[in-house]
Design a protein around this motif. Structure first.
Motif, mmCIF file in Angstrom:
data_model
loop_
_atom_site.group_PDB
_atom_site.id
_atom_site.type_symbol
_atom_site.label_atom_id
_atom_site.label_comp_id
_atom_site.label_asym_id
_atom_site.label_seq_id
_atom_site.Cartn_x
_atom_site.Cartn_y
_atom_site.Cartn_z
ATOM 1 N N ALA A 7 -8.498 48.926 -1.455
ATOM 2 C CA ALA A 7 -8.846 47.474 -0.909
ATOM 3 C C ALA A 7 -8.371 46.686 -2.056
ATOM 4 O O ALA A 7 -8.942 47.063 -3.260
ATOM 5 N N SER A 8 -7.484 45.805 -2.089
ATOM 6 C CA SER A 8 -7.514 44.721 -2.811
ATOM 7 C C SER A 8 -8.556 43.826 -3.027
ATOM 8 O O SER A 8 -9.287 43.591 -2.503
ATOM 9 N N GLY A 9 -8.423 43.097 -4.284
ATOM 10 C CA GLY A 9 -9.424 42.050 -4.689
ATOM 11 C C GLY A 9 -10.568 42.612 -4.967
ATOM 12 O O GLY A 9 -10.985 43.738 -5.269
ATOM 13 N N SER A 10 -11.591 41.373 -5.304
ATOM 14 C CA SER A 10 -12.772 41.739 -5.546
ATOM 15 C C SER A 10 -13.879 41.104 -4.659
ATOM 16 O O SER A 10 -13.439 40.273 -3.896
ATOM 17 N N PHE A 11 -15.006 41.167 -5.020
ATOM 18 C CA PHE A 11 -16.286 40.349 -4.124
ATOM 19 C C PHE A 11 -15.968 39.121 -3.911
ATOM 20 O O PHE A 11 -15.588 38.297 -4.817
ATOM 21 N N GLU A 35 -20.805 47.675 -7.116
ATOM 22 C CA GLU A 35 -22.378 47.805 -6.764
ATOM 23 C C GLU A 35 -22.848 46.603 -7.390
ATOM 24 O O GLU A 35 -22.641 46.006 -8.392
ATOM 25 N N GLY A 36 -23.479 45.629 -6.275
ATOM 26 C CA GLY A 36 -24.341 44.688 -6.636
ATOM 27 C C GLY A 36 -25.587 44.881 -7.328
ATOM 28 O O GLY A 36 -26.063 46.083 -7.252
ATOM 29 N N ASN A 37 -26.350 44.168 -7.719
ATOM 30 C CA ASN A 37 -27.479 43.957 -8.267
ATOM 31 C C ASN A 37 -28.677 43.157 -7.763
ATOM 32 O O ASN A 37 -29.764 42.988 -8.066
ATOM 33 N N GLY A 38 -28.424 42.957 -6.521
ATOM 34 C CA GLY A 38 -29.392 42.091 -5.566
ATOM 35 C C GLY A 38 -30.467 42.983 -4.889
ATOM 36 O O GLY A 38 -30.211 44.374 -5.095
ATOM 37 N N PRO A 39 -31.376 42.574 -3.927
ATOM 38 C CA PRO A 39 -32.080 43.326 -3.283
ATOM 39 C C PRO A 39 -31.385 44.244 -2.405
ATOM 40 O O PRO A 39 -30.305 44.291 -2.084
ATOM 41 N N SER A 95 -23.024 44.057 -3.468
ATOM 42 C CA SER A 95 -21.790 45.095 -3.214
ATOM 43 C C SER A 95 -20.577 44.945 -2.534
ATOM 44 O O SER A 95 -21.163 44.042 -1.383
ATOM 45 N N ARG A 96 -19.592 45.329 -2.608
ATOM 46 C CA ARG A 96 -18.503 45.290 -2.008
ATOM 47 C C ARG A 96 -18.395 46.795 -1.403
ATOM 48 O O ARG A 96 -18.366 47.681 -2.361
ATOM 49 N N LEU A 97 -18.311 47.035 0.013
ATOM 50 C CA LEU A 97 -18.221 48.574 0.568
ATOM 51 C C LEU A 97 -17.000 48.568 1.367
ATOM 52 O O LEU A 97 -16.354 47.672 1.930
ATOM 53 N N LEU A 98 -16.748 49.915 1.337
ATOM 54 C CA LEU A 98 -15.515 50.460 2.022
ATOM 55 C C LEU A 98 -15.985 51.285 2.990
ATOM 56 O O LEU A 98 -16.590 52.425 3.002
ATOM 57 N N LEU A 99 -16.104 51.092 4.291
ATOM 58 C CA LEU A 99 -16.717 51.808 5.580
ATOM 59 C C LEU A 99 -15.423 52.480 6.533
ATOM 60 O O LEU A 99 -14.638 51.667 6.979
ATOM 61 N N SER A 100 -15.285 53.945 6.471
ATOM 62 C CA SER A 100 -14.673 54.267 7.512
ATOM 63 C C SER A 100 -15.343 54.739 8.482
ATOM 64 O O SER A 100 -16.254 55.715 8.363
ATOM 65 N N ILE A 101 -15.164 54.323 9.765
ATOM 66 C CA ILE A 101 -16.092 54.591 11.068
ATOM 67 C C ILE A 101 -15.679 55.235 12.009
ATOM 68 O O ILE A 101 -14.510 54.528 12.512
#
Length: 133
Positions: A7-11, A35-39, A95-101
């Motif tokens: 994936a291109s780009g950032s959060f 990886e985010g640092n939130g709840p 967080s930015r996630l990539l999901l393959s479902i």
């Protein structure tokens, strides 16, 4: 091992997906791109996200970036496809996630023809976890 799309780009940026050669992996795949640092997202809470959804190697069927607004929904309680419920719970806000479902955790054999999702399609999402309520 099957490789996942990149994936291109950032959060916060609208991503573009680049797919590897070969078919989709089996099973639900969750890759933390940043990886985010939130709840931590907990089952039963309401999650606030930006996302892009695309069929494996195919077209973008939905994205919130172009609408300029996030979407929120209960997570972990069956309000959304299983791949989201299973893949999002336990992740951190920011967080930015990539999901393959795979279809068994997505729209199954029916698909969503009006959205261009065929029966048996593997779905790929890039999801920015903006908040949890």
């Amino acid at each position: 091992m099957t490789t996942l799309p990149t994936a291109s780009g950032s959060f916060g940026d609208k991503p573009e997906l680049t797919f590897p050669e070969g078919g989709a992996p089996s099973g639900l795949q969750v890759q933390v791109l940043s990886e985010g640092n939130g709840p931590v997202v907990e089952s039963g809470r309401t999650i606030v996200v930006n996302y892009l959804g695309q069929t494996w190697g195919g077209h973008v069927f939905d994205n919130s970036y172009d609408r300029g607004t996030t979407i929120d929904f209960p997570i972990g309680v069956g309000a959304v496809i299983g791949g989201w419920d299973k893949g999002m719970v336990g992740q951190n806000v920011g967080s930015r996630l990539l999901l393959s479902i795979p279809p068994e955790h997505g729209y199954g054999a029916r698909g969503v023809p009006q959205a261009g999702i065929g029966g048996g399609d593997t779905l790929v999402f890039v999801v920015d976890v903006v908040d949890v309520k």
